[in-house]
Design a protein around this motif. Structure first.
Motif: not given
Length: 277
Positions: A70-81, A96-101, A131-132
């Motif tokens: 999943l982490i290598n083949n998807m754009e995984i966006i994580f909510g930050v708030a 920051r150091p993760t593969r979260i997109s 991250k973007p």
């Protein structure tokens, strides 16, 4: 950068005692991936973000990092708030150091910062996550409305790639006139009034109903963007699913449909879902 024009805003799974079910959340994401979904938003919407504490959000990130496919083949966006900037900063540092997109950066509920305070909050979290970033403006839930001036100012940051729920037609038009770049995207939050939103400038989708029928809603959105005709049969399917998803409380309805497919997404945290008792 984030290249997919549709991501699915996935609900968070909870056990019957309301404790976090990381694997239930991942099971649902895995099911979407098998249906061809290329991008998901986790812990970013569906009204559950602020019920999760910092440690629970970190547990979800750790769980996602173990999912190599999943982490290598998807754009995984994580909510930050967070209602506290300090906790949002800690989460950004964790990501920051993760593969979260990328991240979807939301604003604190209830406290209503000034536009200047919100700008500093946004800049700090972006700097820490590196991250973007999609800005998430949701005054209905938070009480805070990011102004046109603030959005235009923040768009000058290279990592800011767009905004979810920027506002009404007039506000979007004014923002677009003030932008100095063409690669800034406007995300519609869910499918309600989607055709109207596209007509005045929204060009990406943070999908809710896509949790139920990802292929159908991705194709429908693409046809709207391309000004292609949606035939009667396609529209009836879309309309029927939307009636199921967006009736009463959306997240309650959505979880019921997902659970009925034998995916363990579980319950909502009270008071959401109280009527079911």
């Amino acid at each position: 950068m984030l290249t997919e024009n549709v991501h699915i805003a996935v609900p968070t799974a909870f056990y019957e005692d309301e404790s976090l079910n990381v694997q239930g959340t991942i099971s649902h994401i895995r099911g979407l991936y098998k249906q061809g979904v290329k991008s998901v938003l986790v812990s970013g919407t569906t009204g559950e973000q602020h019920s999760l504490n910092l440690q629970e959000k970190i547990e979800i990130i750790n769980g996602l990092e173990l999912e190599e496919e999943l982490i290598n083949n998807m754009e995984i966006i994580f909510g930050v708030a967070s209602i506290r900037q300090k906790e949002a900063e800690e989460l950004a540092e964790k990501i920051r150091p993760t593969r979260i997109s990328g991240i979807m950066l939301g604003y604190p509920p209830y406290v209503i910062p000034t536009q200047e305070e919100a700008f500093v909050y946004t800049k700090k979290i972006i700097d820490l996550s590196n991250k973007p970033t999609i800005l998430y403006n949701n005054p209905k839930r938070t009480g805070f409305d990011l102004s046109e001036k603030s959005i235009i100012q923040l768009s000058k940051i290279d990592l800011v790639i767009g905004i979810k729920d920027a506002g009404n037609k007039e506000k979007v038009e004014r923002i677009k006139k003030g932008l100095h770049r063409n690669d800034f995207y406007f995300y519609a939050g869910g499918e309600v009034d989607l055709e109207e939103k596209v007509s005045y400038g929204y060009n990406r989708l943070s999908s809710i109903a896509g949790n139920v029928a990802p292929t159908e809603f991705r194709q429908w959105f693409q046809k709207i963007l391309n000004k292609q005709k949606v035939n009667k049969q396609e529209y009836e399917i879309i309309e029927n699913i939307m009636k199921q998803v967006f009736q009463a409380n959306t997240i309650v309805s959505l979880k019921k449909i997902i659970n009925d497919k034998s995916i363990p997404i579980g319950i909502c945290r009270k008071p959401i879902g109280n009527i079911l008792d």
